[in-house]
Write an enzyme that holds these catalytic residues in place. Structure first.
Site, PDB file in Angstrom:
ATOM      1  N   HIS A  79       0.817  -1.252  -0.103  1.00 25.21           N
ATOM      2  CA  HIS A  79      -0.002   0.054  -0.004  1.00 25.21           C
ATOM      3  C   HIS A  79       0.813   1.255   0.156  1.00 25.21           C
ATOM      4  O   HIS A  79       0.328   2.358   0.460  1.00 25.21           O
ATOM      5  CB  HIS A  79      -0.965   0.055   1.193  1.00 25.21           C
ATOM      6  CG  HIS A  79      -1.760  -1.279   1.440  1.00 25.21           C
ATOM      7  ND1 HIS A  79      -2.961  -1.262   0.602  1.00 25.21           N
ATOM      8  CD2 HIS A  79      -1.594  -2.309   2.130  1.00 25.21           C
ATOM      9  CE1 HIS A  79      -3.346  -2.463   0.922  1.00 25.21           C
ATOM     10  NE2 HIS A  79      -2.712  -3.115   1.695  1.00 25.21           N
TER      11      HIS A  79
ATOM     12  N   SER B  43      16.448  15.798 -20.476  1.00 28.52           N
ATOM     13  CA  SER B  43      15.440  16.737 -20.573  1.00 28.52           C
ATOM     14  C   SER B  43      16.065  17.828 -21.334  1.00 28.52           C
ATOM     15  O   SER B  43      17.014  18.176 -21.074  1.00 28.52           O
ATOM     16  CB  SER B  43      15.132  17.107 -19.188  1.00 28.52           C
ATOM     17  OG  SER B  43      14.384  18.453 -18.953  1.00 28.52           O
TER      18      SER B  43
END
Length: 459
Positions: A170, A299
């Site tokens: 989780h 990038s």
């Protein structure tokens, strides 16, 4: 606009064309024509051996010549068939006429030319050709690409079998595992999916216009056409087709095996989507570094970035593959009455679906080969997560009958920042045998991995 890699409508034939060079000859229209010629030639040769007085066995020279039409089938041959199709407006008939055109200087073959495509409906040729395409694409391209991913993952499972790692159920800190064990989980799932893909029988039929050998029996009513058809389909190549005989059909082969195959490929792809996302997350956490490549840019504005693009590309292409595979598996087994044509254009996209899957496998393998484990980052996460020892402590407390062990640990740890000192202080105050207390005190998040290393090593 002239056709080139940058004008291609599909990126499979444009940007990624070089990566799919093995698949293209098999699943393209050229590959489809090639297989149609193969089926027509095999059927023709087999008919000559059936014992009919009207069609005597072909000479060895004629057989060699006919098999050479398949073996040496070229792009020029494909173009010649396309030229005939401009007149016939029927692709299978164009193949028949092209084969007959190759008999012109051979009296033996000219005399028997009307046995080309004898008693066949177009689908007898098409379904067998599709089956041959799928068999070769699966066995020669898709499975080897998937096997390469499995082999790399297995090597990683063994290499990192004993490297402890924090689990995150989780998204929260949880009982530790090892890097190798998490990779081993994927190997086992993927190997099972791979076996299902490999184990599917590729089927074909050659039984006429509605599956009853009507035309066949009109010519020779006392001949066992079903046994003959089975022999053509199941005899290994090159003297047969090396497929599995489908005894019942309408005009088209039912395509149930195709649905099974495409669903099996999609299952492997789903497992790999799951893995690609997990690896992406581990790279984000710093558990893995990526080897740098000179000249590569992460990038356009942020020079520091080294993005996990191979796993992102793989995830995207696996999704495209599965979208197409799902449609293929849901649509192809459906045909109105004894035949409609809705499957025809859909079947021409089988290579696209498989192409996206193979492209994704290649991207995954590229990404996996760039990974370098960062044991320092993994160890730092473990050392900051002493709360995960609440599980073994309360389990030992249960063993020795201490009151409300779960509740005590819940109150002590939940939502609190745990340290070695706090956890060991709690252990020191437990009323349990000293040997067990010493064992718990020696435990760290990095040592609390159960059978993980053993499980990873034996995968």
């Amino acid at each position: 606009m002239t056709f080139s890699s940058i004008s291609a409508l599909s990126p499979l034939d444009g940007r990624y064309a070089a990566k799919l060079s093995q698949l293209r000859p098999l699943m393209s229209e050229q590959g489809y024509m090639h297989r149609r010629v193969q089926v027509e030639v095999v059927w023709f040769i087999k008919l000559s051996d059936a014992g009919f007085g009207e069609f005597k066995p072909l000479t060895p020279g004629a057989r060699t010549y006919l098999l050479g039409l398949t073996k040496n089938f070229s792009e020029a041959d494909g173009e010649a068939i396309k030229a005939i199709e401009k007149t016939t407006n029927h692709d299978v008939k164009a193949v028949e006429y092209w084969i007959k055109s190759k008999f012109e200087a051979r009296p033996e073959l000219l005399a028997a030319q009307e046995f080309v495509h004898f008693a066949c409906t177009s689908e007898d040729i098409n379904n067998t050709s599709h089956a041959l395409q799928l068999k070769s694409a699966r066995d020669l391209v898709l499975l080897p690409a998937l096997d390469a991913v499995i082999a790399k993952l297995r090597a990683m499972a063994h290499a990192f079998a004993a490297v402890p790692m924090l689990s995150r159920t989780h998204g929260q800190t949880a009982s530790p595992t090892t890097v190798g064990k998490e990779v081993a989980n994927v190997v086992v799932r993927l190997a099972a999916a791979r076996d299902k893909i490999a184990g599917i029988k590729i089927m074909a039929k050659m039984n006429g216009a509605v599956g009853n050998y009507n035309a066949h029996l009109s010519a020779w009513p006392n001949f066992d056409w079903e046994a003959f058809s089975r022999s053509v389909i199941e005899t290994p190549e090159p003297l047969g087709l090396g497929l599995t005989f489908q005894p019942y059909s309408i005009q088209i082969e039912p395509h149930d095996y195709m649905a099974e195959l495409f669903d099996a490929i999609a299952r492997a792809d789903t497992i790999l989507i799951d893995w690609a996302r997990d690896v992406w997350g581990y790279v984000s956490l710093g558990y893995f570094k990526q080897r740098l490549k000179d000249g590569e840019v992460g990038s356009s504005t942020m020079p520091h970035k080294v993005n996990p693009i191979d796993f992102e590309n793989a995830e995207g292409n696996l999704g495209l593959a599965n979208a197409l595979l799902k449609h293929l598996s849901e649509k192809l087994p459906i045909s109105r009455w004894q035949r409609d044509l809705t499957d025809s254009t859909v079947l021409r996209n089988m290579g696209v679906a498989i192409g996206y899957a193979v492209l994704a496998y290649q991207s995954l393998l590229t990404g996996l080969n760039k990974l370098e484990i960062n044991e320092d980052a993994i160890a730092a996460d473990l050392d900051a997560s002493w709360e995960v020892l609440a599980e073994p402590i309360q389990t030992v407390m249960r063993r020795f009958g201490l009151p409300q062990p779960y509740e005590q640990l819940k109150k002590f740890t939940r939502g609190e920042a745990m340290t070695r000192e706090l956890m060991q202080g709690f252990i020191a105050g437990l009323a349990i045998p000293e040997a067990e207390k010493a064992r718990l005190l020696a435990m760290t998040p990095g040592s609390y991995t159960g059978m993980a290393a053993e499980l990873a090593k034996r995968v």
